[in-house]
Scaffold this active site. Sequence first.
Site, mmCIF file in Angstrom:
data_model
loop_
_atom_site.group_PDB
_atom_site.id
_atom_site.type_symbol
_atom_site.label_atom_id
_atom_site.label_comp_id
_atom_site.label_asym_id
_atom_site.label_seq_id
_atom_site.Cartn_x
_atom_site.Cartn_y
_atom_site.Cartn_z
ATOM 1 N N CYS A 247 -19.873 -5.564 26.844
ATOM 2 C CA CYS A 247 -21.043 -6.529 26.820
ATOM 3 C C CYS A 247 -21.332 -7.064 28.161
ATOM 4 O O CYS A 247 -20.509 -7.548 28.671
ATOM 5 C CB CYS A 247 -20.876 -7.345 25.532
ATOM 6 S SG CYS A 247 -22.344 -8.923 25.618
ATOM 7 N N PRO A 248 -22.496 -7.045 28.721
ATOM 8 C CA PRO A 248 -23.769 -6.331 27.775
ATOM 9 C C PRO A 248 -24.153 -5.080 28.293
ATOM 10 O O PRO A 248 -24.908 -4.422 27.867
ATOM 11 C CB PRO A 248 -25.021 -7.313 28.498
ATOM 12 C CG PRO A 248 -24.454 -7.579 29.847
ATOM 13 C CD PRO A 248 -23.043 -7.959 29.862
ATOM 14 N N LYS B 287 -8.748 -10.135 37.529
ATOM 15 C CA LYS B 287 -9.404 -11.447 37.929
ATOM 16 C C LYS B 287 -8.383 -12.328 38.500
ATOM 17 O O LYS B 287 -7.276 -12.761 37.990
ATOM 18 C CB LYS B 287 -9.990 -12.265 36.790
ATOM 19 C CG LYS B 287 -10.787 -11.422 35.858
ATOM 20 C CD LYS B 287 -12.108 -10.733 36.523
ATOM 21 C CE LYS B 287 -12.898 -9.890 35.787
ATOM 22 N NZ LYS B 287 -14.251 -9.630 36.576
#
Length: 361
Positions: free
Chosen positions: A219-220, A304
């Site tokens: 998403c998205p 990350k």
Amino acid sequence: MSSIIIYCRPGFESDAAAEITHHANERDVGGFVKAKPNAGYIIFQCYDEAEAEMMVRKMPFSQLVFARQWFVGKLVNNMPIDDRVTAIAEGVDDFPLCGELRVETPDTNEGKELQKFCKKLSVPLRKQLVANETLLANEVKNRPVMHVLFLSNSAAYVGYSYSYNNSPYYMGILRLKMPKDAPSRSTLKLDEAFHVFVPEEEREERVQSGMRGVDLGACPGGWTYQLVRRGMMVQAIDNGPMADSLMETGQVKHLREDGFKFRPEKRNIHWLVCDMVEKPTKVTDLMIDWAVNDFVKEIIFNLKLPMKKRFDSVYQCMEMIRTELESYGVKYALQAKHLYHDREEVTVHLQVLRVPQNLYS
């Protein structure tokens, strides 16, 4: 010349420094780092000139995560404002014959202010270097690349890299246009990753229309978009909504599931991509599971990074992958890069070459 000049993203100088120091230590190369915060480059000063040239020639550039570009060189300082061409030409007269000239700057605001000047200087400098027989008149890809990295109007590092062991891009940056119909800017990260990790001569075979892909945490749909535009049939895994434009293609099946729990019903996935926001080690464990169980042929995923010790975090995850896959007898190819379109993250590519069948049968 005993200096290795390394370009990096501004703010990541300490990570680039830790990385080159790590690789130099592995090769018993002595030296020290000179770096300034947010400068967009660092210098690794070797104690031995021969070792500096050896590093740039023999150590695979693809092993460097935080380096955008590198070359062996020296500083040409206090250049006369009215004749910088002569000063540079004299500084490179002992270089090997080069096949390409790149007049560059660090990727900083100060560097951007020098860009117009660099373009203007490139023409007379190239002409002079060709006349001096230190640069070929026409670009030749199998010759060394000459770099002139301007730090100011009167100071530049000059040097050369090897075309088979450097970044092919100006300033080490692949600039891409944002597609108007893409759901998010994150799409550029995966687009750049395909260019960086899959050689052009292999791209047609390894990234084909009709292949099956999975996007975890889709998403998205920024990363799904890149798979769709390459003609793949995609399973988009996310509890959130997908862009209507992607669903209308007929190439996307949206499954509202947890990306960490989803596993495919068949072992026919060519590409797995993942840009989920989670701890690097947790994402790495997930990718290892997919690889060991032979669910997928190639994986691109993002890690990350923490605010501190980013180099340590990346190398811990890379070592996890190597240790686990080798313990299971899995053959693989592994790369990681802090891409231009990445920010506080690093993109990893894992190609699964062979998995012993007894692991999952």
